[in-house]
Design a protein around this motif. Structure first.
Motif, PDB file in Angstrom:
ATOM      1  N   ALA A 151      69.098  10.798  21.220  1.00  0.00           N
ATOM      2  CA  ALA A 151      68.504  11.421  20.227  1.00  0.00           C
ATOM      3  C   ALA A 151      68.204  10.312  19.169  1.00  0.00           C
ATOM      4  CB  ALA A 151      68.748  11.877  19.049  1.00  0.00           C
ATOM      5  N   ILE A 152      68.991   9.188  18.781  1.00  0.00           N
ATOM      6  CA  ILE A 152      69.292   8.401  17.966  1.00  0.00           C
ATOM      7  C   ILE A 152      67.954   6.660  18.968  1.00  0.00           C
ATOM      8  CG2 ILE A 152      69.876   6.186  17.610  1.00  0.00           C
ATOM      9  CD1 ILE A 152      72.151   7.983  16.697  1.00  0.00           C
ATOM     10  N   ILE A 153      68.450   6.574  20.220  1.00  0.00           N
ATOM     11  CA  ILE A 153      67.217   6.087  20.604  1.00  0.00           C
ATOM     12  C   ILE A 153      66.201   6.601  20.909  1.00  0.00           C
ATOM     13  CG2 ILE A 153      67.446   4.675  22.686  1.00  0.00           C
ATOM     14  CD1 ILE A 153      70.254   4.223  22.328  1.00  0.00           C
ATOM     15  N   SER A 183      67.585   0.437  17.325  1.00  0.00           N
ATOM     16  CA  SER A 183      68.145   1.674  17.905  1.00  0.00           C
ATOM     17  C   SER A 183      68.971   1.579  19.473  1.00  0.00           C
ATOM     18  CB  SER A 183      67.018   2.076  18.794  1.00  0.00           C
ATOM     19  OG  SER A 183      66.557   1.714  19.768  1.00  0.00           O
ATOM     20  N   VAL A 184      68.887   0.831  19.787  1.00  0.00           N
ATOM     21  CA  VAL A 184      70.476   0.557  21.265  1.00  0.00           C
ATOM     22  C   VAL A 184      71.541   0.019  20.382  1.00  0.00           C
ATOM     23  CG1 VAL A 184      71.163  -1.085  22.947  1.00  0.00           C
ATOM     24  CG2 VAL A 184      68.501  -0.331  22.521  1.00  0.00           C
ATOM     25  N   LEU A 185      72.125  -0.250  19.449  1.00  0.00           N
ATOM     26  CA  LEU A 185      72.944  -0.822  18.635  1.00  0.00           C
ATOM     27  C   LEU A 185      73.317   0.391  17.912  1.00  0.00           C
ATOM     28  CD1 LEU A 185      72.375  -4.398  16.509  1.00  0.00           C
ATOM     29  CD2 LEU A 185      74.091  -3.899  18.580  1.00  0.00           C
ATOM     30  N   LEU A 186      72.035   1.412  16.930  1.00  0.00           N
ATOM     31  CA  LEU A 186      73.171   2.387  16.806  1.00  0.00           C
ATOM     32  C   LEU A 186      73.637   3.623  17.548  1.00  0.00           C
ATOM     33  CD1 LEU A 186      70.137   2.559  13.681  1.00  0.00           C
ATOM     34  CD2 LEU A 186      72.907   2.254  13.611  1.00  0.00           C
ATOM     35  N   GLY A 187      72.639   3.733  18.707  1.00  0.00           N
ATOM     36  CA  GLY A 187      72.813   4.758  19.562  1.00  0.00           C
ATOM     37  C   GLY A 187      74.038   4.646  20.322  1.00  0.00           C
ATOM     38  N   ILE A 205      67.346   8.319   8.525  1.00  0.00           N
ATOM     39  CA  ILE A 205      67.779   6.425   9.088  1.00  0.00           C
ATOM     40  C   ILE A 205      66.783   5.716   9.780  1.00  0.00           C
ATOM     41  CG2 ILE A 205      69.076   6.316  10.638  1.00  0.00           C
ATOM     42  CD1 ILE A 205      71.066   8.278  10.637  1.00  0.00           C
ATOM     43  N   THR A 206      65.680   6.456  10.171  1.00  0.00           N
ATOM     44  CA  THR A 206      64.853   5.664  11.399  1.00  0.00           C
ATOM     45  C   THR A 206      64.083   4.896  10.177  1.00  0.00           C
ATOM     46  OG1 THR A 206      64.582   6.862  12.514  1.00  0.00           O
ATOM     47  CG2 THR A 206      62.789   5.563  12.558  1.00  0.00           C
ATOM     48  N   VAL A 207      63.746   5.825   9.142  1.00  0.00           N
ATOM     49  CA  VAL A 207      62.723   4.839   7.739  1.00  0.00           C
ATOM     50  C   VAL A 207      63.792   4.806   7.046  1.00  0.00           C
ATOM     51  CG1 VAL A 207      61.136   5.613   5.674  1.00  0.00           C
ATOM     52  CG2 VAL A 207      61.298   6.865   7.465  1.00  0.00           C
ATOM     53  N   PHE A 208      65.059   4.572   5.863  1.00  0.00           N
ATOM     54  CA  PHE A 208      65.652   3.680   5.271  1.00  0.00           C
ATOM     55  C   PHE A 208      66.468   2.902   5.359  1.00  0.00           C
ATOM     56  CE2 PHE A 208      63.771   7.270   2.718  1.00  0.00           C
ATOM     57  CZ  PHE A 208      62.889   6.531   1.426  1.00  0.00           C
ATOM     58  N   GLY A 209      66.927   3.336   6.676  1.00  0.00           N
ATOM     59  CA  GLY A 209      68.738   2.033   7.685  1.00  0.00           C
ATOM     60  C   GLY A 209      67.683   1.039   8.065  1.00  0.00           C
ATOM     61  N   VAL A 210      66.786   1.853   8.515  1.00  0.00           N
ATOM     62  CA  VAL A 210      66.426   0.455  10.410  1.00  0.00           C
ATOM     63  C   VAL A 210      65.347  -0.521   9.391  1.00  0.00           C
ATOM     64  CG1 VAL A 210      65.570   0.429  12.337  1.00  0.00           C
ATOM     65  CG2 VAL A 210      67.126   2.518  12.041  1.00  0.00           C
ATOM     66  N   GLY A 239      67.759  16.775  12.686  1.00  0.00           N
ATOM     67  CA  GLY A 239      66.941  15.554  12.351  1.00  0.00           C
ATOM     68  C   GLY A 239      66.007  14.805  11.220  1.00  0.00           C
ATOM     69  N   ILE A 240      66.486  15.923   9.789  1.00  0.00           N
ATOM     70  CA  ILE A 240      65.951  15.020   8.975  1.00  0.00           C
ATOM     71  C   ILE A 240      66.496  14.245   9.024  1.00  0.00           C
ATOM     72  CG2 ILE A 240      65.822  15.688   6.601  1.00  0.00           C
ATOM     73  CD1 ILE A 240      65.455  18.064   6.862  1.00  0.00           C
ATOM     74  N   LEU A 241      68.489  13.785   8.591  1.00  0.00           N
ATOM     75  CA  LEU A 241      68.611  12.804   8.995  1.00  0.00           C
ATOM     76  C   LEU A 241      68.446  11.731   9.494  1.00  0.00           C
ATOM     77  CD1 LEU A 241      71.411  11.012   8.136  1.00  0.00           C
ATOM     78  CD2 LEU A 241      72.560  12.563   9.735  1.00  0.00           C
TER      79      LEU A 241
END
Length: 321
Positions: free
Chosen positions: A105-107, A83-87, A224-229, A218-220
């Motif tokens: 939003a990302i973090i 979360s930190v790296l992406l944010g 990202i949260t589910v499949f990316g992370v 928000g859907i994106l």
């Protein structure tokens, strides 16, 4: 007079009251400023989040087996780090705007997981250590990670004491809940009702326009949260001796994450302008990830079962047989 039938869905505890608040603020905003206790409730989100963290802390049992502690520590540490790296990556390299998503939003969305959903999934698919890992994953709640990450990177002006104060209610709840069974039972009983009130108060500070603005982005964020992370947490889980189930089951956004943008804006007014849209995006991620996380976990389980059959060893994973 017949009762209204209500069919529950994942994340509805905070999403439904938040939608009610949004509708009220969009149609009759003046009614929310009538004064008295009602206005104090819908405008006092900071105090409500503090109470929620106290109750949530009281529900956390810090006792668990070493393997469960290891599993929980691995998956939640990797999730928070991602979360930190992406944010911060979005903040520094993309001018804090990745297809409408900000670092806030990302973090806020990625750093916290729906532990109720995790418990439900691992109860069906997980081993005992994977089930017990929730004792550790539950520690990553509230806005603390978001505050520390953005403040440390120089993106927010937040005092150390504000960060300490953000985690104190949670720590106090953990202390009381683990010292006394009565405190644990009493505080735990307040978690769900408090989520309902927090969700309503958050919604009363948003509008329909803002909610729709958070829609696609928000859907994106949820995807990202589910499949990316989630892919990274699954890999980390497997590399440390796990089955991948815990890594998949943790790949959601907690309902408590919806309050993170507002909590940050309360201590740093510079975020006040983007907090509403970030809140809407995180809310969308809560809903999307609540449906996609079980799907991802079932894929991991089916793949593992396929490998077990191919190895000809019954129900055991060929890697650990």
């Amino acid at each position: 007079m017949g009762r209204v039938k209500y069919h529950r869905f994942p994340g509805d505890t905070i999403v439904v009251p938040m939608l009610l608040g949004v509708i009220l603020n969009s149609l009759v905003p003046g009614a929310l400023r009538v004064g008295g206790f009602f206005t104090s409730m819908v405008t006092g989100t900071g105090a409500l989040v503090g109470v929620f963290l106290l109750f949530l802390g009281g529900s956390i049992d810090i006792r668990s087996t070493p393997k469960a502690l290891k599993t929980g520590a691995v998956i939640i540490t990797v999730k928070v780090a991602m979360s930190v790296l992406l944010g911060l990556g979005v903040a520094f390299f993309l001018q804090d705007d990745f297809l409408g998503l900000s670092s806030l939003a990302i973090i806020s969305a990625v750093s916290v997981a729906n532990n109720a959903l995790y418990s439900g999934i691992t109860a069906q698919y997980g081993t005992d250590p994977e089930k017990g890992a929730v004792a550790v994953t539950s520690l990553s709640v509230g806005p603390t990670v978001t505050m520390i990450a953005l403040s440390s990177a120089g993106l927010a002006s937040i005092s150390v004491w504000a960060i300490v104060g953000s985690v104190l209610p949670l720590l106090l709840g953990i202390l009381l809940g683990n010292l006394s069974p009565w405190f644990k039972q009493t505080l735990s009983a307040g978690v769900t009702p408090c989520i309902l009130v927090v969700g309503f108060a958050l919604g009363c500070n948003m509008s329909v326009q803002e909610l729709f603005r958070g829609g696609l982005s928000g859907i994106l964020l949820g995807v990202i949260t589910v499949f990316g992370v989630g892919a990274v947490t699954i890999l980390a889980d497997k590399l440390t001796g796990g089955t991948g189930v815990a890594g998949a089951a943790i790949s959601s956004t907690a309902a408590s994450g919806v309050s993170n943008p507002g909590a940050l804006a309360a201590v740093d007014p510079a975020y006040a302008a983007i907090a509403p849209i970030a809140t809407a995006q995180v809310a969308a991620s809560v809903l999307v990830s609540s449906f996609l996380t079980p799907v991802l976990t079932s894929l991991v389980v089916k793949r593992r079962e396929g490998r077990c059959k191919a190895g000809g060893i019954g129900g055991k994973d060929p890697e650990v047989a």
